[in-house]
Scaffold this active site. Structure first.
Site, PDB file in Angstrom:
ATOM      1  N   ASN A 126       0.823  -1.216   0.000  1.00 42.56           N
ATOM      2  CA  ASN A 126       0.000   0.000   0.000  1.00 42.56           C
ATOM      3  C   ASN A 126       0.859   1.270   0.000  1.00 42.56           C
ATOM      4  O   ASN A 126       0.617   2.190  -0.785  1.00 42.56           O
ATOM      5  CB  ASN A 126      -0.938   0.014   1.218  1.00 42.56           C
ATOM      6  CG  ASN A 126      -1.940  -1.122   1.178  1.00 42.56           C
ATOM      7  OD1 ASN A 126      -1.987  -1.875   0.206  1.00 42.56           O
ATOM      8  ND2 ASN A 126      -2.735  -1.272   2.237  1.00 42.56           N
ATOM      9  N   HIS A 172     -18.462  34.300 -31.849  1.00 38.35           N
ATOM     10  CA  HIS A 172     -19.636  33.545 -32.349  1.00 38.35           C
ATOM     11  C   HIS A 172     -19.371  33.010 -33.757  1.00 38.35           C
ATOM     12  O   HIS A 172     -20.297  32.843 -34.544  1.00 38.35           O
ATOM     13  CB  HIS A 172     -20.915  34.402 -32.369  1.00 38.35           C
ATOM     14  CG  HIS A 172     -21.148  35.161 -31.108  1.00 38.35           C
ATOM     15  ND1 HIS A 172     -21.927  34.683 -30.093  1.00 38.35           N
ATOM     16  CD2 HIS A 172     -20.669  36.370 -30.691  1.00 38.35           C
ATOM     17  CE1 HIS A 172     -21.943  35.571 -29.097  1.00 38.35           C
ATOM     18  NE2 HIS A 172     -21.180  36.600 -29.438  1.00 38.35           N
ATOM     19  N   SER A 293      -6.968  10.103 -48.948  1.00 41.56           N
ATOM     20  CA  SER A 293      -8.183   9.292 -48.937  1.00 41.56           C
ATOM     21  C   SER A 293      -7.990   8.117 -49.894  1.00 41.56           C
ATOM     22  O   SER A 293      -7.344   8.254 -50.936  1.00 41.56           O
ATOM     23  CB  SER A 293      -9.361  10.149 -49.396  1.00 41.56           C
ATOM     24  OG  SER A 293     -10.392   9.327 -49.913  1.00 41.56           O
ATOM     25  N   LYS A 299      -7.719  14.487 -51.771  1.00 36.02           N
ATOM     26  CA  LYS A 299      -7.760  14.811 -50.346  1.00 36.02           C
ATOM     27  C   LYS A 299      -6.403  14.866 -49.662  1.00 36.02           C
ATOM     28  O   LYS A 299      -5.519  14.073 -49.947  1.00 36.02           O
ATOM     29  CB  LYS A 299      -8.621  13.766 -49.591  1.00 36.02           C
ATOM     30  CG  LYS A 299     -10.098  13.818 -49.895  1.00 36.02           C
ATOM     31  CD  LYS A 299     -10.779  15.125 -49.541  1.00 36.02           C
ATOM     32  CE  LYS A 299     -11.141  15.292 -48.096  1.00 36.02           C
ATOM     33  NZ  LYS A 299     -11.939  14.282 -47.485  1.00 36.02           N
ATOM     34  N   GLU A 306      -7.025  16.084 -36.060  1.00 39.72           N
ATOM     35  CA  GLU A 306      -8.312  15.487 -35.691  1.00 39.72           C
ATOM     36  C   GLU A 306      -8.146  14.491 -34.544  1.00 39.72           C
ATOM     37  O   GLU A 306      -8.973  14.412 -33.634  1.00 39.72           O
ATOM     38  CB  GLU A 306      -8.930  14.791 -36.906  1.00 39.72           C
ATOM     39  CG  GLU A 306      -9.371  15.788 -37.968  1.00 39.72           C
ATOM     40  CD  GLU A 306      -9.757  15.104 -39.267  1.00 39.72           C
ATOM     41  OE1 GLU A 306     -10.921  15.197 -39.649  1.00 39.72           O
ATOM     42  OE2 GLU A 306      -8.886  14.450 -39.889  1.00 39.72           O
ATOM     43  N   TYR A 333      -6.607   2.474   2.075  1.00 40.72           N
ATOM     44  CA  TYR A 333      -6.443   1.760   0.806  1.00 40.72           C
ATOM     45  C   TYR A 333      -7.605   0.802   0.553  1.00 40.72           C
ATOM     46  O   TYR A 333      -8.021   0.065   1.448  1.00 40.72           O
ATOM     47  CB  TYR A 333      -5.116   0.972   0.801  1.00 40.72           C
ATOM     48  CG  TYR A 333      -4.915   0.261  -0.525  1.00 40.72           C
ATOM     49  CD1 TYR A 333      -4.391   0.941  -1.623  1.00 40.72           C
ATOM     50  CD2 TYR A 333      -5.310  -1.064  -0.697  1.00 40.72           C
ATOM     51  CE1 TYR A 333      -4.245   0.312  -2.851  1.00 40.72           C
ATOM     52  CE2 TYR A 333      -5.169  -1.704  -1.918  1.00 40.72           C
ATOM     53  CZ  TYR A 333      -4.642  -1.009  -2.998  1.00 40.72           C
ATOM     54  OH  TYR A 333      -4.508  -1.625  -4.216  1.00 40.72           O
ATOM     55  N   LYS A 341      -3.846   3.700 -11.914  1.00 42.43           N
ATOM     56  CA  LYS A 341      -2.704   3.772 -12.840  1.00 42.43           C
ATOM     57  C   LYS A 341      -3.130   3.657 -14.303  1.00 42.43           C
ATOM     58  O   LYS A 341      -2.488   4.211 -15.180  1.00 42.43           O
ATOM     59  CB  LYS A 341      -1.679   2.696 -12.470  1.00 42.43           C
ATOM     60  CG  LYS A 341      -0.946   3.039 -11.167  1.00 42.43           C
ATOM     61  CD  LYS A 341      -0.079   1.939 -10.639  1.00 42.43           C
ATOM     62  CE  LYS A 341      -0.844   0.800 -10.012  1.00 42.43           C
ATOM     63  NZ  LYS A 341      -1.748   1.197  -8.893  1.00 42.43           N
TER      64      LYS A 341
HETATM   65  N1  ARG Z   1      -1.191  -3.646  -7.235  1.00 43.86           N
HETATM   66  C1  ARG Z   1      -1.713  -2.941  -6.110  1.00 43.86           C
HETATM   67  C2  ARG Z   1      -2.150  -1.547  -6.539  1.00 43.86           C
HETATM   68  O1  ARG Z   1      -1.752  -1.090  -7.538  1.00 43.86           O
HETATM   69  C3  ARG Z   1      -0.689  -2.836  -5.032  1.00 43.86           C
HETATM   70  C4  ARG Z   1      -1.257  -2.651  -3.658  1.00 43.86           C
HETATM   71  C5  ARG Z   1      -1.917  -3.909  -3.211  1.00 43.86           C
HETATM   72  N2  ARG Z   1      -2.272  -3.852  -1.847  1.00 43.86           N
HETATM   73  C6  ARG Z   1      -2.945  -4.858  -1.242  1.00 43.86           C
HETATM   74  N3  ARG Z   1      -3.219  -4.711  -0.012  1.00 43.86           N
HETATM   75  N4  ARG Z   1      -3.364  -5.900  -1.914  1.00 43.86           N
HETATM   76  O2  ARG Z   1      -2.922  -0.899  -5.878  1.00 43.86           O
END
Ligand code: ARG
Length: 484
Positions: A126, A172, A293, A299, A306, A333, A341
């Protein structure tokens, strides 16, 4: 209620095949379906250099807390160098590695054997994942800053080439008042400058050390968090372990900033796309960032622009996904946080693809200044005409009404304002004199707007200088800390 698996370093015999950081209290192995959902190695593998770095610092911290002997700490540190070298050389994780922390632990066991089992003392994934993600983010903010800066440089270079060109400004999407073309282009520079300020703030938010918070309640060994902070280059130490393991505000800040960058790129792209249409013809696209195109031979499509415009939607989606995740969480946590992520990496990866492409696409645009000038119609000087009357003593309201009449006449007769007979001007307002034609020149219009931030030539020159100064390298907070 069942408690989450605790982080223990002893492993059951059967889990040893698939190296695990937990499992002692389990009688059976996890199901394949659970592993498929739970394993995050596919996403978090890229954190390995940061996890190695923090693990080395942790080995030293354990030694200074008398948990490890100097030999053990040294052995772990050199083992982590071996792990690093293997990963650097392209070693890939096994599908059975639960996450990047487990992978590094497995490789460390390969490198140094049993002593590796002592590294996880007093820490949890954690505080570990929070630390690694923060370190990754601190670097990512700098990479993003450099990419935004490159785009700004390309914009500034182009702005210099069209400094004296005049074009319509629009509100506008209707023709408004003549402006310097550089003034228009630099209107996209300053939003990016604000984004770079936001990136610096997000980087500062990330630079708070969570390591030492353990799973939630703080480390039970007398490790020095000050030492960890210094070694790992954090600006501050988290003041509350419960908060530290679940604080993802810094990711939200990066995602908000990414969204703003996405929005700013989208608006720039939209302008260029519209101005590049045959109807406008202000911009001609190059060949390096456009495509053709398969059907229509004529084109040349502005695909890079875009795609940049479209990518803003992904940024917003990532921001929304993270905020929605955080909103429902109890303190500390929770596994929902593992997906933080995905959003962070996707936003960063996308921007690092999009920003150079937009910089390149803009750099190869050629601006057709004669088309810009030709788009200036005399009614765009209507405000200047009213200002002319004000300078002669009329009130603005009176002047506005008089010029409005002339515009109506110009519309109904199909004549440009300067083509209307003198009698029409005289009838519209007594203060109109023979010098009125000067007020109908776009060059005069721009010359009147030398106020700071205006489109007058001197003001635009000052703006270009200010933009150039904004791009000068400034010492990063980390290097100024080091100097202090
Ligand atoms: N892979 C987990 C994450 O990205 C790591 C932390 C996991 N913690 C746990 N108590 N299982 O959050």
């Amino acid at each position: 209620m069942s408690s989450p698996p605790s982080d223990v370093s002893t492993q059951p015999a059967e889990a040893a095949k698939s190296h695990k950081l937990w499992g002692g209290r389990f009688g059976a192995s996890p199901t394949a379906a659970f592993d498929a959902l739970n394993n995050s190695i596919g996403v978090d593998f890229r954190l390995w250099p940061y996890d190695v770095r923090l693990s080395k610092a942790w080995a030293v911290a354990l030694w200074s807390a008398n948990v490890l002997t100097l030999e053990e700490s040294n052995a772990i540190e050199s083992g982590l160098d071996v792990v690093s070298a293997r990963l650097d050389a392209g070693e890939q994780p096994l599908p059975s590695d639960e996450d990047v922390h487990t992978l590094i632990d497995r490789l460390l066991h390969d490198a140094v054997g049993g002593v590796a089992s002592k590294l996880h003392t007093g820490r949890s994934r954690n505080d570990q994942v929070a630390t690694a993600t923060r370190l990754w983010t601190m670097d990512a903010c700098q990479r993003l800053d450099a990419a935004v800066r490159t785009l700004q440089q390309s914009m500034l270079d182009q702005a210099r080439t069209i400094e004296s060109a005049l074009m319509p400004s629009y509100t506008h999407m209707q023709r408004a008042i003549p402006v310097s073309a550089a003034h228009w282009l630099l209107s996209h520079f300053w939003p990016l400058e604000r984004d770079r300020t936001r990136l610096k703030a997000a980087q500062r938010s990330a630079a708070v050390l969570p390591l030492g918070s353990g799973a939630v309640a703080g480390c039970a060994y007398p490790i020095s968090r000050v030492l960890l902070q210094g070694t790992l280059g954090f600006d501050a130490i988290s003041p509350n372990s419960i908060d530290a393991v679940s604080d993802r505000d810094f990711i939200a800040e990066v995602l908000f900033t990414s969204t703003m960058i996405g929005i700013h790129l989208s608006r720039l792209a939209e302008d260029l796309i519209i101005y590049g249409s045959s109807e406008f013809g202000f911009v001609q696209f190059g060949e390096g960032y456009t495509s053709g195109s398969s059907m229509m031979p004529q084109k040349r499509n502005p695909d890079a622009l875009e795609l940049a415009r479209g990518s803003a939607a992904r940024m917003l989606g990532n921001l929304t996904a993270l905020l929605a995740t955080l909103k429902g969480l109890p303190t500390s946590y929770n596994k929902d946080l593992q997906d933080d992520k995905r959003t962070l990496f996707d936003a960063t990866d996308t921007l690092l693809l999009v920003l150079p492409a937009v910089a390149g696409a803009l750099g190869e645009c050629s601006f057709r200044t004669e088309r810009m000038y030709a788009a200036l119609s005399s009614t765009m000087m209507a405000t200047d005409l009213a200002d002319y009357l004000v300078r002669k003593g009329a009130t603005f309201r009176e002047a506005h009404g008089a010029v409005g009449k002339l515009v109506r006449e110009s519309e109904s007769t199909g004549l440009e304002l300067q083509a209307l007979p003198v009698e029409s001007f005289a009838a519209a307002h007594v203060l109109f004199g023979p010098d009125v034609m000067d007020a109908l020149s776009p060059v005069q219009s721009v010359l009147h707007r030398e106020v700071e931030g205006g489109t007058g030539p001197t003001a635009v020159r000052a703006q270009i200088d200010a933009a150039r100064s904004a791009l000068l390298p400034v010492p990063t907070p980390r290097s100024s800390n080091a100097a202090a």
